[in-house]
Design a protein around this motif. Structure first.
Motif, PDB file in Angstrom:
ATOM      1  N   ALA A   9       0.618  -1.288  -0.093  1.00 25.34           N
ATOM      2  CA  ALA A   9      -0.003  -0.067  -0.170  1.00 25.34           C
ATOM      3  C   ALA A   9       0.738   1.232  -0.017  1.00 25.34           C
ATOM      4  CB  ALA A   9      -1.061  -0.304   1.238  1.00 25.34           C
ATOM      5  N   ASN A  10       2.209   1.311  -0.386  1.00 27.74           N
ATOM      6  CA  ASN A  10       2.935   2.446  -0.325  1.00 27.74           C
ATOM      7  C   ASN A  10       3.083   2.912  -1.500  1.00 27.74           C
ATOM      8  OD1 ASN A  10       4.602  -0.066  -0.801  1.00 27.74           O
ATOM      9  ND2 ASN A  10       5.836   1.687  -1.349  1.00 27.74           N
ATOM     10  N   LYS A  11       2.163   2.675  -2.495  1.00 28.42           N
ATOM     11  CA  LYS A  11       2.167   3.260  -4.076  1.00 28.42           C
ATOM     12  C   LYS A  11       1.117   2.665  -4.707  1.00 28.42           C
ATOM     13  CE  LYS A  11       5.519   0.053  -5.953  1.00 28.42           C
ATOM     14  NZ  LYS A  11       6.894  -0.135  -6.755  1.00 28.42           N
ATOM     15  N   GLY A  12       0.552   3.031  -5.782  1.00 32.04           N
ATOM     16  CA  GLY A  12      -0.390   2.401  -6.573  1.00 32.04           C
ATOM     17  C   GLY A  12      -1.406   2.361  -6.370  1.00 32.04           C
ATOM     18  N   LEU A  13      -2.097   1.250  -6.658  1.00 29.69           N
ATOM     19  CA  LEU A  13      -3.517   0.896  -6.422  1.00 29.69           C
ATOM     20  C   LEU A  13      -3.741   0.713  -4.761  1.00 29.69           C
ATOM     21  CD1 LEU A  13      -4.478  -1.909  -8.960  1.00 29.69           C
ATOM     22  CD2 LEU A  13      -5.567   0.328  -8.534  1.00 29.69           C
ATOM     23  N   GLY A  14      -2.716   0.090  -4.187  1.00 33.50           N
ATOM     24  CA  GLY A  14      -2.885   0.106  -2.696  1.00 33.50           C
ATOM     25  C   GLY A  14      -2.884   1.235  -2.199  1.00 33.50           C
ATOM     26  N   ARG A  19      -6.081   5.703   0.739  1.00 31.89           N
ATOM     27  CA  ARG A  19      -6.569   6.944   0.753  1.00 31.89           C
ATOM     28  C   ARG A  19      -7.882   6.997   0.728  1.00 31.89           C
ATOM     29  NH1 ARG A  19      -8.535  10.917  -1.948  1.00 31.89           N
ATOM     30  NH2 ARG A  19      -8.872   9.647  -4.139  1.00 31.89           N
ATOM     31  N   ARG A  20      -8.470   6.275  -0.121  1.00 28.68           N
ATOM     32  CA  ARG A  20      -9.992   6.162  -0.182  1.00 28.68           C
ATOM     33  C   ARG A  20     -10.808   5.761   0.869  1.00 28.68           C
ATOM     34  NH1 ARG A  20     -11.417   5.329  -5.990  1.00 28.68           N
ATOM     35  NH2 ARG A  20     -13.380   4.956  -5.293  1.00 28.68           N
ATOM     36  N   PHE A  21     -10.182   4.580   1.618  1.00 26.51           N
ATOM     37  CA  PHE A  21     -10.653   4.193   2.887  1.00 26.51           C
ATOM     38  C   PHE A  21     -10.641   5.119   4.138  1.00 26.51           C
ATOM     39  CE2 PHE A  21     -12.147  -0.015   2.137  1.00 26.51           C
ATOM     40  CZ  PHE A  21     -12.214  -0.659   3.314  1.00 26.51           C
ATOM     41  N   ILE A  22      -9.468   5.702   4.239  1.00 20.20           N
ATOM     42  CA  ILE A  22      -9.472   6.714   5.187  1.00 20.20           C
ATOM     43  C   ILE A  22     -10.220   7.857   4.924  1.00 20.20           C
ATOM     44  CG2 ILE A  22      -7.597   8.448   5.943  1.00 20.20           C
ATOM     45  CD1 ILE A  22      -5.424   6.471   5.412  1.00 20.20           C
ATOM     46  N   ALA A  23     -10.323   8.309   3.752  1.00 21.74           N
ATOM     47  CA  ALA A  23     -11.459   9.609   3.497  1.00 21.74           C
ATOM     48  C   ALA A  23     -12.774   9.147   3.878  1.00 21.74           C
ATOM     49  CB  ALA A  23     -11.472   9.828   2.083  1.00 21.74           C
ATOM     50  N   ALA A  24     -13.240   7.607   3.811  1.00 22.74           N
ATOM     51  CA  ALA A  24     -14.454   7.441   4.305  1.00 22.74           C
ATOM     52  C   ALA A  24     -14.741   7.026   5.777  1.00 22.74           C
ATOM     53  CB  ALA A  24     -14.868   5.966   3.410  1.00 22.74           C
ATOM     54  N   GLY A  25     -13.571   7.441   6.589  1.00 26.58           N
ATOM     55  CA  GLY A  25     -13.534   7.262   7.982  1.00 26.58           C
ATOM     56  C   GLY A  25     -12.834   5.892   8.604  1.00 26.58           C
ATOM     57  N   HIS A  26     -12.323   5.311   7.694  1.00 26.85           N
ATOM     58  CA  HIS A  26     -11.899   4.085   8.126  1.00 26.85           C
ATOM     59  C   HIS A  26     -10.520   4.068   9.042  1.00 26.85           C
ATOM     60  CE1 HIS A  26     -15.542   2.105   6.662  1.00 26.85           C
ATOM     61  NE2 HIS A  26     -15.067   2.552   5.279  1.00 26.85           N
ATOM     62  N   THR A  27     -10.334   3.058   9.552  1.00 23.76           N
ATOM     63  CA  THR A  27      -8.765   3.002   9.919  1.00 23.76           C
ATOM     64  C   THR A  27      -7.894   2.079   9.003  1.00 23.76           C
ATOM     65  OG1 THR A  27      -9.322   3.395  12.302  1.00 23.76           O
ATOM     66  CG2 THR A  27      -7.073   2.381  12.091  1.00 23.76           C
ATOM     67  N   VAL A  28      -6.971   2.637   8.681  1.00 27.16           N
ATOM     68  CA  VAL A  28      -5.989   1.791   7.625  1.00 27.16           C
ATOM     69  C   VAL A  28      -4.581   1.412   8.090  1.00 27.16           C
ATOM     70  CG1 VAL A  28      -5.103   1.827   5.264  1.00 27.16           C
ATOM     71  CG2 VAL A  28      -7.579   2.489   5.659  1.00 27.16           C
ATOM     72  N   TYR A  29      -4.307   0.157   7.948  1.00 32.09           N
ATOM     73  CA  TYR A  29      -2.949  -0.189   7.994  1.00 32.09           C
ATOM     74  C   TYR A  29      -2.257  -0.055   6.689  1.00 32.09           C
ATOM     75  CZ  TYR A  29      -3.380  -1.541  12.731  1.00 32.09           C
ATOM     76  OH  TYR A  29      -3.528  -1.607  14.526  1.00 32.09           O
ATOM     77  N   VAL A  30      -1.260   0.455   6.345  1.00 30.71           N
ATOM     78  CA  VAL A  30      -0.463   0.542   5.253  1.00 30.71           C
ATOM     79  C   VAL A  30       0.542  -0.724   5.212  1.00 30.71           C
ATOM     80  CG1 VAL A  30       1.460   1.721   3.867  1.00 30.71           C
ATOM     81  CG2 VAL A  30      -1.008   2.899   4.553  1.00 30.71           C
ATOM     82  N   GLY A  31       0.590  -1.682   4.470  1.00 28.36           N
ATOM     83  CA  GLY A  31       1.380  -2.592   4.638  1.00 28.36           C
ATOM     84  C   GLY A  31       2.407  -2.479   3.532  1.00 28.36           C
ATOM     85  N   GLY A  32       3.650  -2.675   4.015  1.00 31.61           N
ATOM     86  CA  GLY A  32       4.847  -2.648   3.065  1.00 31.61           C
ATOM     87  C   GLY A  32       6.108  -3.455   3.400  1.00 31.61           C
ATOM     88  N   ARG A  33       6.960  -3.749   2.616  1.00 30.48           N
ATOM     89  CA  ARG A  33       7.954  -4.659   3.124  1.00 30.48           C
ATOM     90  C   ARG A  33       9.270  -3.717   3.321  1.00 30.48           C
ATOM     91  NH1 ARG A  33       9.973  -7.668  -2.466  1.00 30.48           N
ATOM     92  NH2 ARG A  33      10.288  -5.753  -3.582  1.00 30.48           N
ATOM     93  N   GLU A  43       2.503   8.235   6.712  1.00 30.31           N
ATOM     94  CA  GLU A  43       2.467   9.825   7.178  1.00 30.31           C
ATOM     95  C   GLU A  43       1.595  10.726   6.133  1.00 30.31           C
ATOM     96  OE1 GLU A  43       6.251  11.062   7.735  1.00 30.31           O
ATOM     97  OE2 GLU A  43       6.812  10.153   9.657  1.00 30.31           O
ATOM     98  N   GLN A  44       1.719  10.381   4.859  1.00 30.71           N
ATOM     99  CA  GLN A  44       1.049  11.209   3.892  1.00 30.71           C
ATOM    100  C   GLN A  44      -0.295  10.887   3.816  1.00 30.71           C
ATOM    101  OE1 GLN A  44       2.745  10.535  -0.208  1.00 30.71           O
ATOM    102  NE2 GLN A  44       0.956  11.618  -1.043  1.00 30.71           N
ATOM    103  N   LEU A  45      -0.702   9.584   4.208  1.00 27.86           N
ATOM    104  CA  LEU A  45      -2.118   9.208   4.183  1.00 27.86           C
ATOM    105  C   LEU A  45      -2.991   9.476   5.467  1.00 27.86           C
ATOM    106  CD1 LEU A  45      -1.638   5.822   2.407  1.00 27.86           C
ATOM    107  CD2 LEU A  45      -2.973   8.028   1.471  1.00 27.86           C
ATOM    108  N   GLY A  46      -1.973   9.560   6.481  1.00 25.76           N
ATOM    109  CA  GLY A  46      -2.881   9.586   7.840  1.00 25.76           C
ATOM    110  C   GLY A  46      -3.155   8.309   8.311  1.00 25.76           C
ATOM    111  N   ALA A  47      -2.461   7.394   7.822  1.00 28.29           N
ATOM    112  CA  ALA A  47      -2.780   5.850   8.271  1.00 28.29           C
ATOM    113  C   ALA A  47      -1.832   5.290   9.167  1.00 28.29           C
ATOM    114  CB  ALA A  47      -2.544   5.068   6.860  1.00 28.29           C
ATOM    115  N   ARG A  48      -1.789   4.044   9.662  1.00 26.67           N
ATOM    116  CA  ARG A  48      -0.963   3.356  10.547  1.00 26.67           C
ATOM    117  C   ARG A  48      -0.189   2.597   9.470  1.00 26.67           C
ATOM    118  NH1 ARG A  48      -4.847   0.798  15.246  1.00 26.67           N
ATOM    119  NH2 ARG A  48      -6.059   2.476  15.883  1.00 26.67           N
ATOM    120  N   MET A  49       1.030   2.282   9.939  1.00 24.44           N
ATOM    121  CA  MET A  49       2.217   1.297   9.017  1.00 24.44           C
ATOM    122  C   MET A  49       2.365   0.144   9.738  1.00 24.44           C
ATOM    123  SD  MET A  49       5.616   0.526   8.333  1.00 24.44           S
ATOM    124  CE  MET A  49       6.278  -0.036   6.871  1.00 24.44           C
TER     125      MET A  49
END
Length: 230
Positions: A9-14, A19-33, A43-49
């Motif tokens: 989720a650090n780029k592209g479709l993820g 971004r869309r999930f967070i805009a809808a009020g959901h909590t999101v974990y950005v998963g990346g290696r 940080e850019q999205l306001g997500a958890r990593m």
């Protein structure tokens, strides 16, 4: 509101899905290696990593423990994937299939197996596996279509396997909504940004299926227009 994990989720479709999930009020974990890329994206999205390498058992297990300790999970989006260099049947070797299978197939199973207990505790548990129209036997065997013209073996084979994995999990866990989606030919790093639609367009079906309720479809295959033929 729900809590979701999106792999890759650090780029592209993820990234756009997050971004869309967070805009809808959901909590999101950005998963990346990559921890640094993941941190910047979060940080850019306001997500958890959460650091997660879908090809590594220990990394996936540690990520699952982190998410569980923080409160659990409602939706899992298996988005991480690679394409590699398309190689036709005359030239493809088993070694060429291994990296794609490790990420696109074994990675989906590895992550789903580790995280499955968490959404099972949710009132509306959802799993979305990001597939491709190239995983459709019907589309790939229909002449004069982009899918028919695709020369590679490894990527379509990996996505067809993802489709079958999705169906079998959906049968095994009827209380969950487990589907695969085709985001269509989207301009991302996966294809060198040659795709014909934007990430906003491509992410639409992922976001939609990640928010289905308990009465929604399961064990099926969708793009933005509706069901995709197997």
């Amino acid at each position: 509101m729900t809590t979701a994990l999106i792999t890759g989720a650090n780029k592209g479709l993820g990234f756009e899905t997050a971004r869309r999930f967070i805009a809808a009020g959901h909590t999101v974990y950005v998963g990346g290696r990559d921890p640094e890329r993941g941190r910047r994206a979060a940080e850019q999205l306001g997500a958890r990593m959460v650091v997660i390498d879908v090809t590594d058992d220990a990394s996936v297990a540690a990520a699952a423990k982190t998410v569980e300790a923080a409160g659990g999970l409602d939706a899992l989006v298996n988005n991480a994937g690679i394409e590699g260099t398309p190689t036709d049947a005359a030239e493809v070797t088993a070694d060429m299939l291994r990296p794609l299978s490790e990420t696109n197939v074994f990675g989906v199973v590895r992550v789903t197996h580790a995280f499955l207990p968490l959404p099972q505790r949710s009132a509306a548990p959802v799993v979305v596996n990001v597939s491709s129209g190239l995983g459709s036997k019907t589309l790939v065997t229909t002449p004069d279509t982009p899918a028919y013209a695709y020369p590679g073996v490894a990527y379509p084979a990996s996505k067809t396997t993802v489709n079958m994995i999705t169906v079998q999990y959906a049968k095994a866990f009827p209380g969950m909504r487990i589907n695969c989606v085709e985001p269509d030919y989207t301009a991302t790093g996966l294809n060198g940004h040659r795709g014909t639609q934007t990430v906003e367009e491509g992410a639409e079906i992922i976001v939609r299926m990640a928010q289905v309720g308990p009465d929604g479809p399961t064990g099926d295959y969708f793009d933005a227009a509706g069901p995709v033929p197997w």
